[in-house]
Design an enzyme around this catalytic site. Structure first.
Site, PDB file in Angstrom:
ATOM      1  N   SER A 151       1.100  -0.993  -0.118  1.00 49.11           N
ATOM      2  CA  SER A 151      -0.227  -0.053  -0.572  1.00 49.11           C
ATOM      3  C   SER A 151       0.803   0.790   0.426  1.00 49.11           C
ATOM      4  O   SER A 151       1.641   1.042  -0.836  1.00 49.11           O
ATOM      5  CB  SER A 151      -1.276   0.105   1.194  1.00 49.11           C
ATOM      6  OG  SER A 151      -1.926   0.905   1.448  1.00 49.11           O
ATOM      7  N   ASP A 178      -9.243  -4.351  -5.934  1.00 51.71           N
ATOM      8  CA  ASP A 178      -8.817  -3.089  -4.812  1.00 51.71           C
ATOM      9  C   ASP A 178      -9.624  -1.528  -5.090  1.00 51.71           C
ATOM     10  O   ASP A 178      -9.610  -1.474  -5.716  1.00 51.71           O
ATOM     11  CB  ASP A 178      -7.826  -2.843  -5.157  1.00 51.71           C
ATOM     12  CG  ASP A 178      -6.540  -1.891  -4.095  1.00 51.71           C
ATOM     13  OD1 ASP A 178      -7.258  -1.751  -3.407  1.00 51.71           O
ATOM     14  OD2 ASP A 178      -5.569  -1.946  -3.997  1.00 51.71           O
ATOM     15  N   HIS A 196      -8.496  -5.184  -1.150  1.00 48.69           N
ATOM     16  CA  HIS A 196      -6.705  -4.468  -1.315  1.00 48.69           C
ATOM     17  C   HIS A 196      -5.971  -5.448   0.258  1.00 48.69           C
ATOM     18  O   HIS A 196      -6.547  -4.940   1.381  1.00 48.69           O
ATOM     19  CB  HIS A 196      -7.237  -2.730  -0.244  1.00 48.69           C
ATOM     20  CG  HIS A 196      -5.972  -1.534   0.102  1.00 48.69           C
ATOM     21  ND1 HIS A 196      -5.094  -1.551  -1.534  1.00 48.69           N
ATOM     22  CD2 HIS A 196      -5.513  -1.474   0.848  1.00 48.69           C
ATOM     23  CE1 HIS A 196      -4.201  -1.061  -0.337  1.00 48.69           C
ATOM     24  NE2 HIS A 196      -4.283  -1.535   1.311  1.00 48.69           N
TER      25      HIS A 196
END
Length: 234
Positions: A130, A182, A214
């Site tokens: 991320s 995501d 995600h």
């Protein structure tokens, strides 16, 4: 000063600039290192339990798990550990140039200390998930010496408008992994970063995971382990 004293001073210096600095030491002779960067509101310690079970596959590797300092997020007004501020999701929002560059300097300093300890730069991987994956891409691609590899999970390239002009590591192997479901870091952001970099970084691979959000998956983890085994051979 002996190496133990220098290392202790280094740890103390980094800890003053970061919340925590976890390390998983190699069980064999140390000949390679991985620096893994957490995502927004995470911590290095938070990834230790995930990464430690994989350590026996890499007995020669030290894994360094830094933590970002606490910042106030413009998009939410809340304070949390972050490598840089986020104003919003999308190209129309301002990016935190200073925050990205400040964190890059810290990551480059960690790489430099590993090199000083005797590990060649081409035996060091910078990885992250991320926001940490975004920092892995930026800091790895702008480091002035060749690296073993860069791994960016569910991430994108920050300050993309400055590329390829500031690209230093075009010959480094890069693995980008992204789920096409995501909703936090949209898949199209990862795709756009890949499209920007692919002509300039021949060793760049972009892997898509259908239906993955995600998060991670067993298939992605297998791809990561395969990549690391290839670039960090003992």
């Amino acid at each position: 000063q002996n190496k133990a004293t220098q290392h202790l001073k280094y740890i103390h210096h980094i800890q003053k600039r970061m919340a925590t600095h976890q390390t998983i030491e190699p069980t064999g002779k140390h000949s390679a290192s991985i620096i893994f960067l957490h995502g927004l509101a995470g911590s290095g310690a938070g990834y230790e339990n995930l990464i430690r079970p994989m350590a026996p596959m890499f007995p020669h590797v030290r894994v360094i798990l830094p933590s970002a300092k606490v910042r106030t997020m413009t998009f939410s007004g809340e304070k949390c550990p972050a490598w840089y501020d986020i104003h919003g999701v999308g190209p129309e929002f301002k990016e935190d140039d200073d925050g990205v560059k400040e964190s890059t300097a810290i990551i480059h300093e960690i790489i430099n200390k590993e090199i000083e300890s005797g590990i060649p730069s081409n035996k060091i991987v910078v990885a992250g998930a991320s926001q940490g994956g975004a920092m892995a891409l930026y800091s790895g691609l702008t480091y002035p010496k060749p690296l073993a590899g860069i791994v960016a999970l569910s991430a994108y390239l920050p300050l993309a408008k400055t590329f390829p002009q500031i690209l230093s590591n075009k010959d480094t192997q890069v693995l980008m992994c992204h789920g096409d479901a995501d909703m936090i870091v949209p898949y199209k952001f990862g795709q756009a970063s890949y499209e920007l970099l692919k002509e300039h970084v021949p060793g760049l691979t972009f892997k898509t995971y259908p239906g993955m959000g995600h998060t991670s998956s067993p298939v992605e983890l297998m791809d990561i382990v395969g990549f690391l085994m290839n670039v960090l051979k003992p």
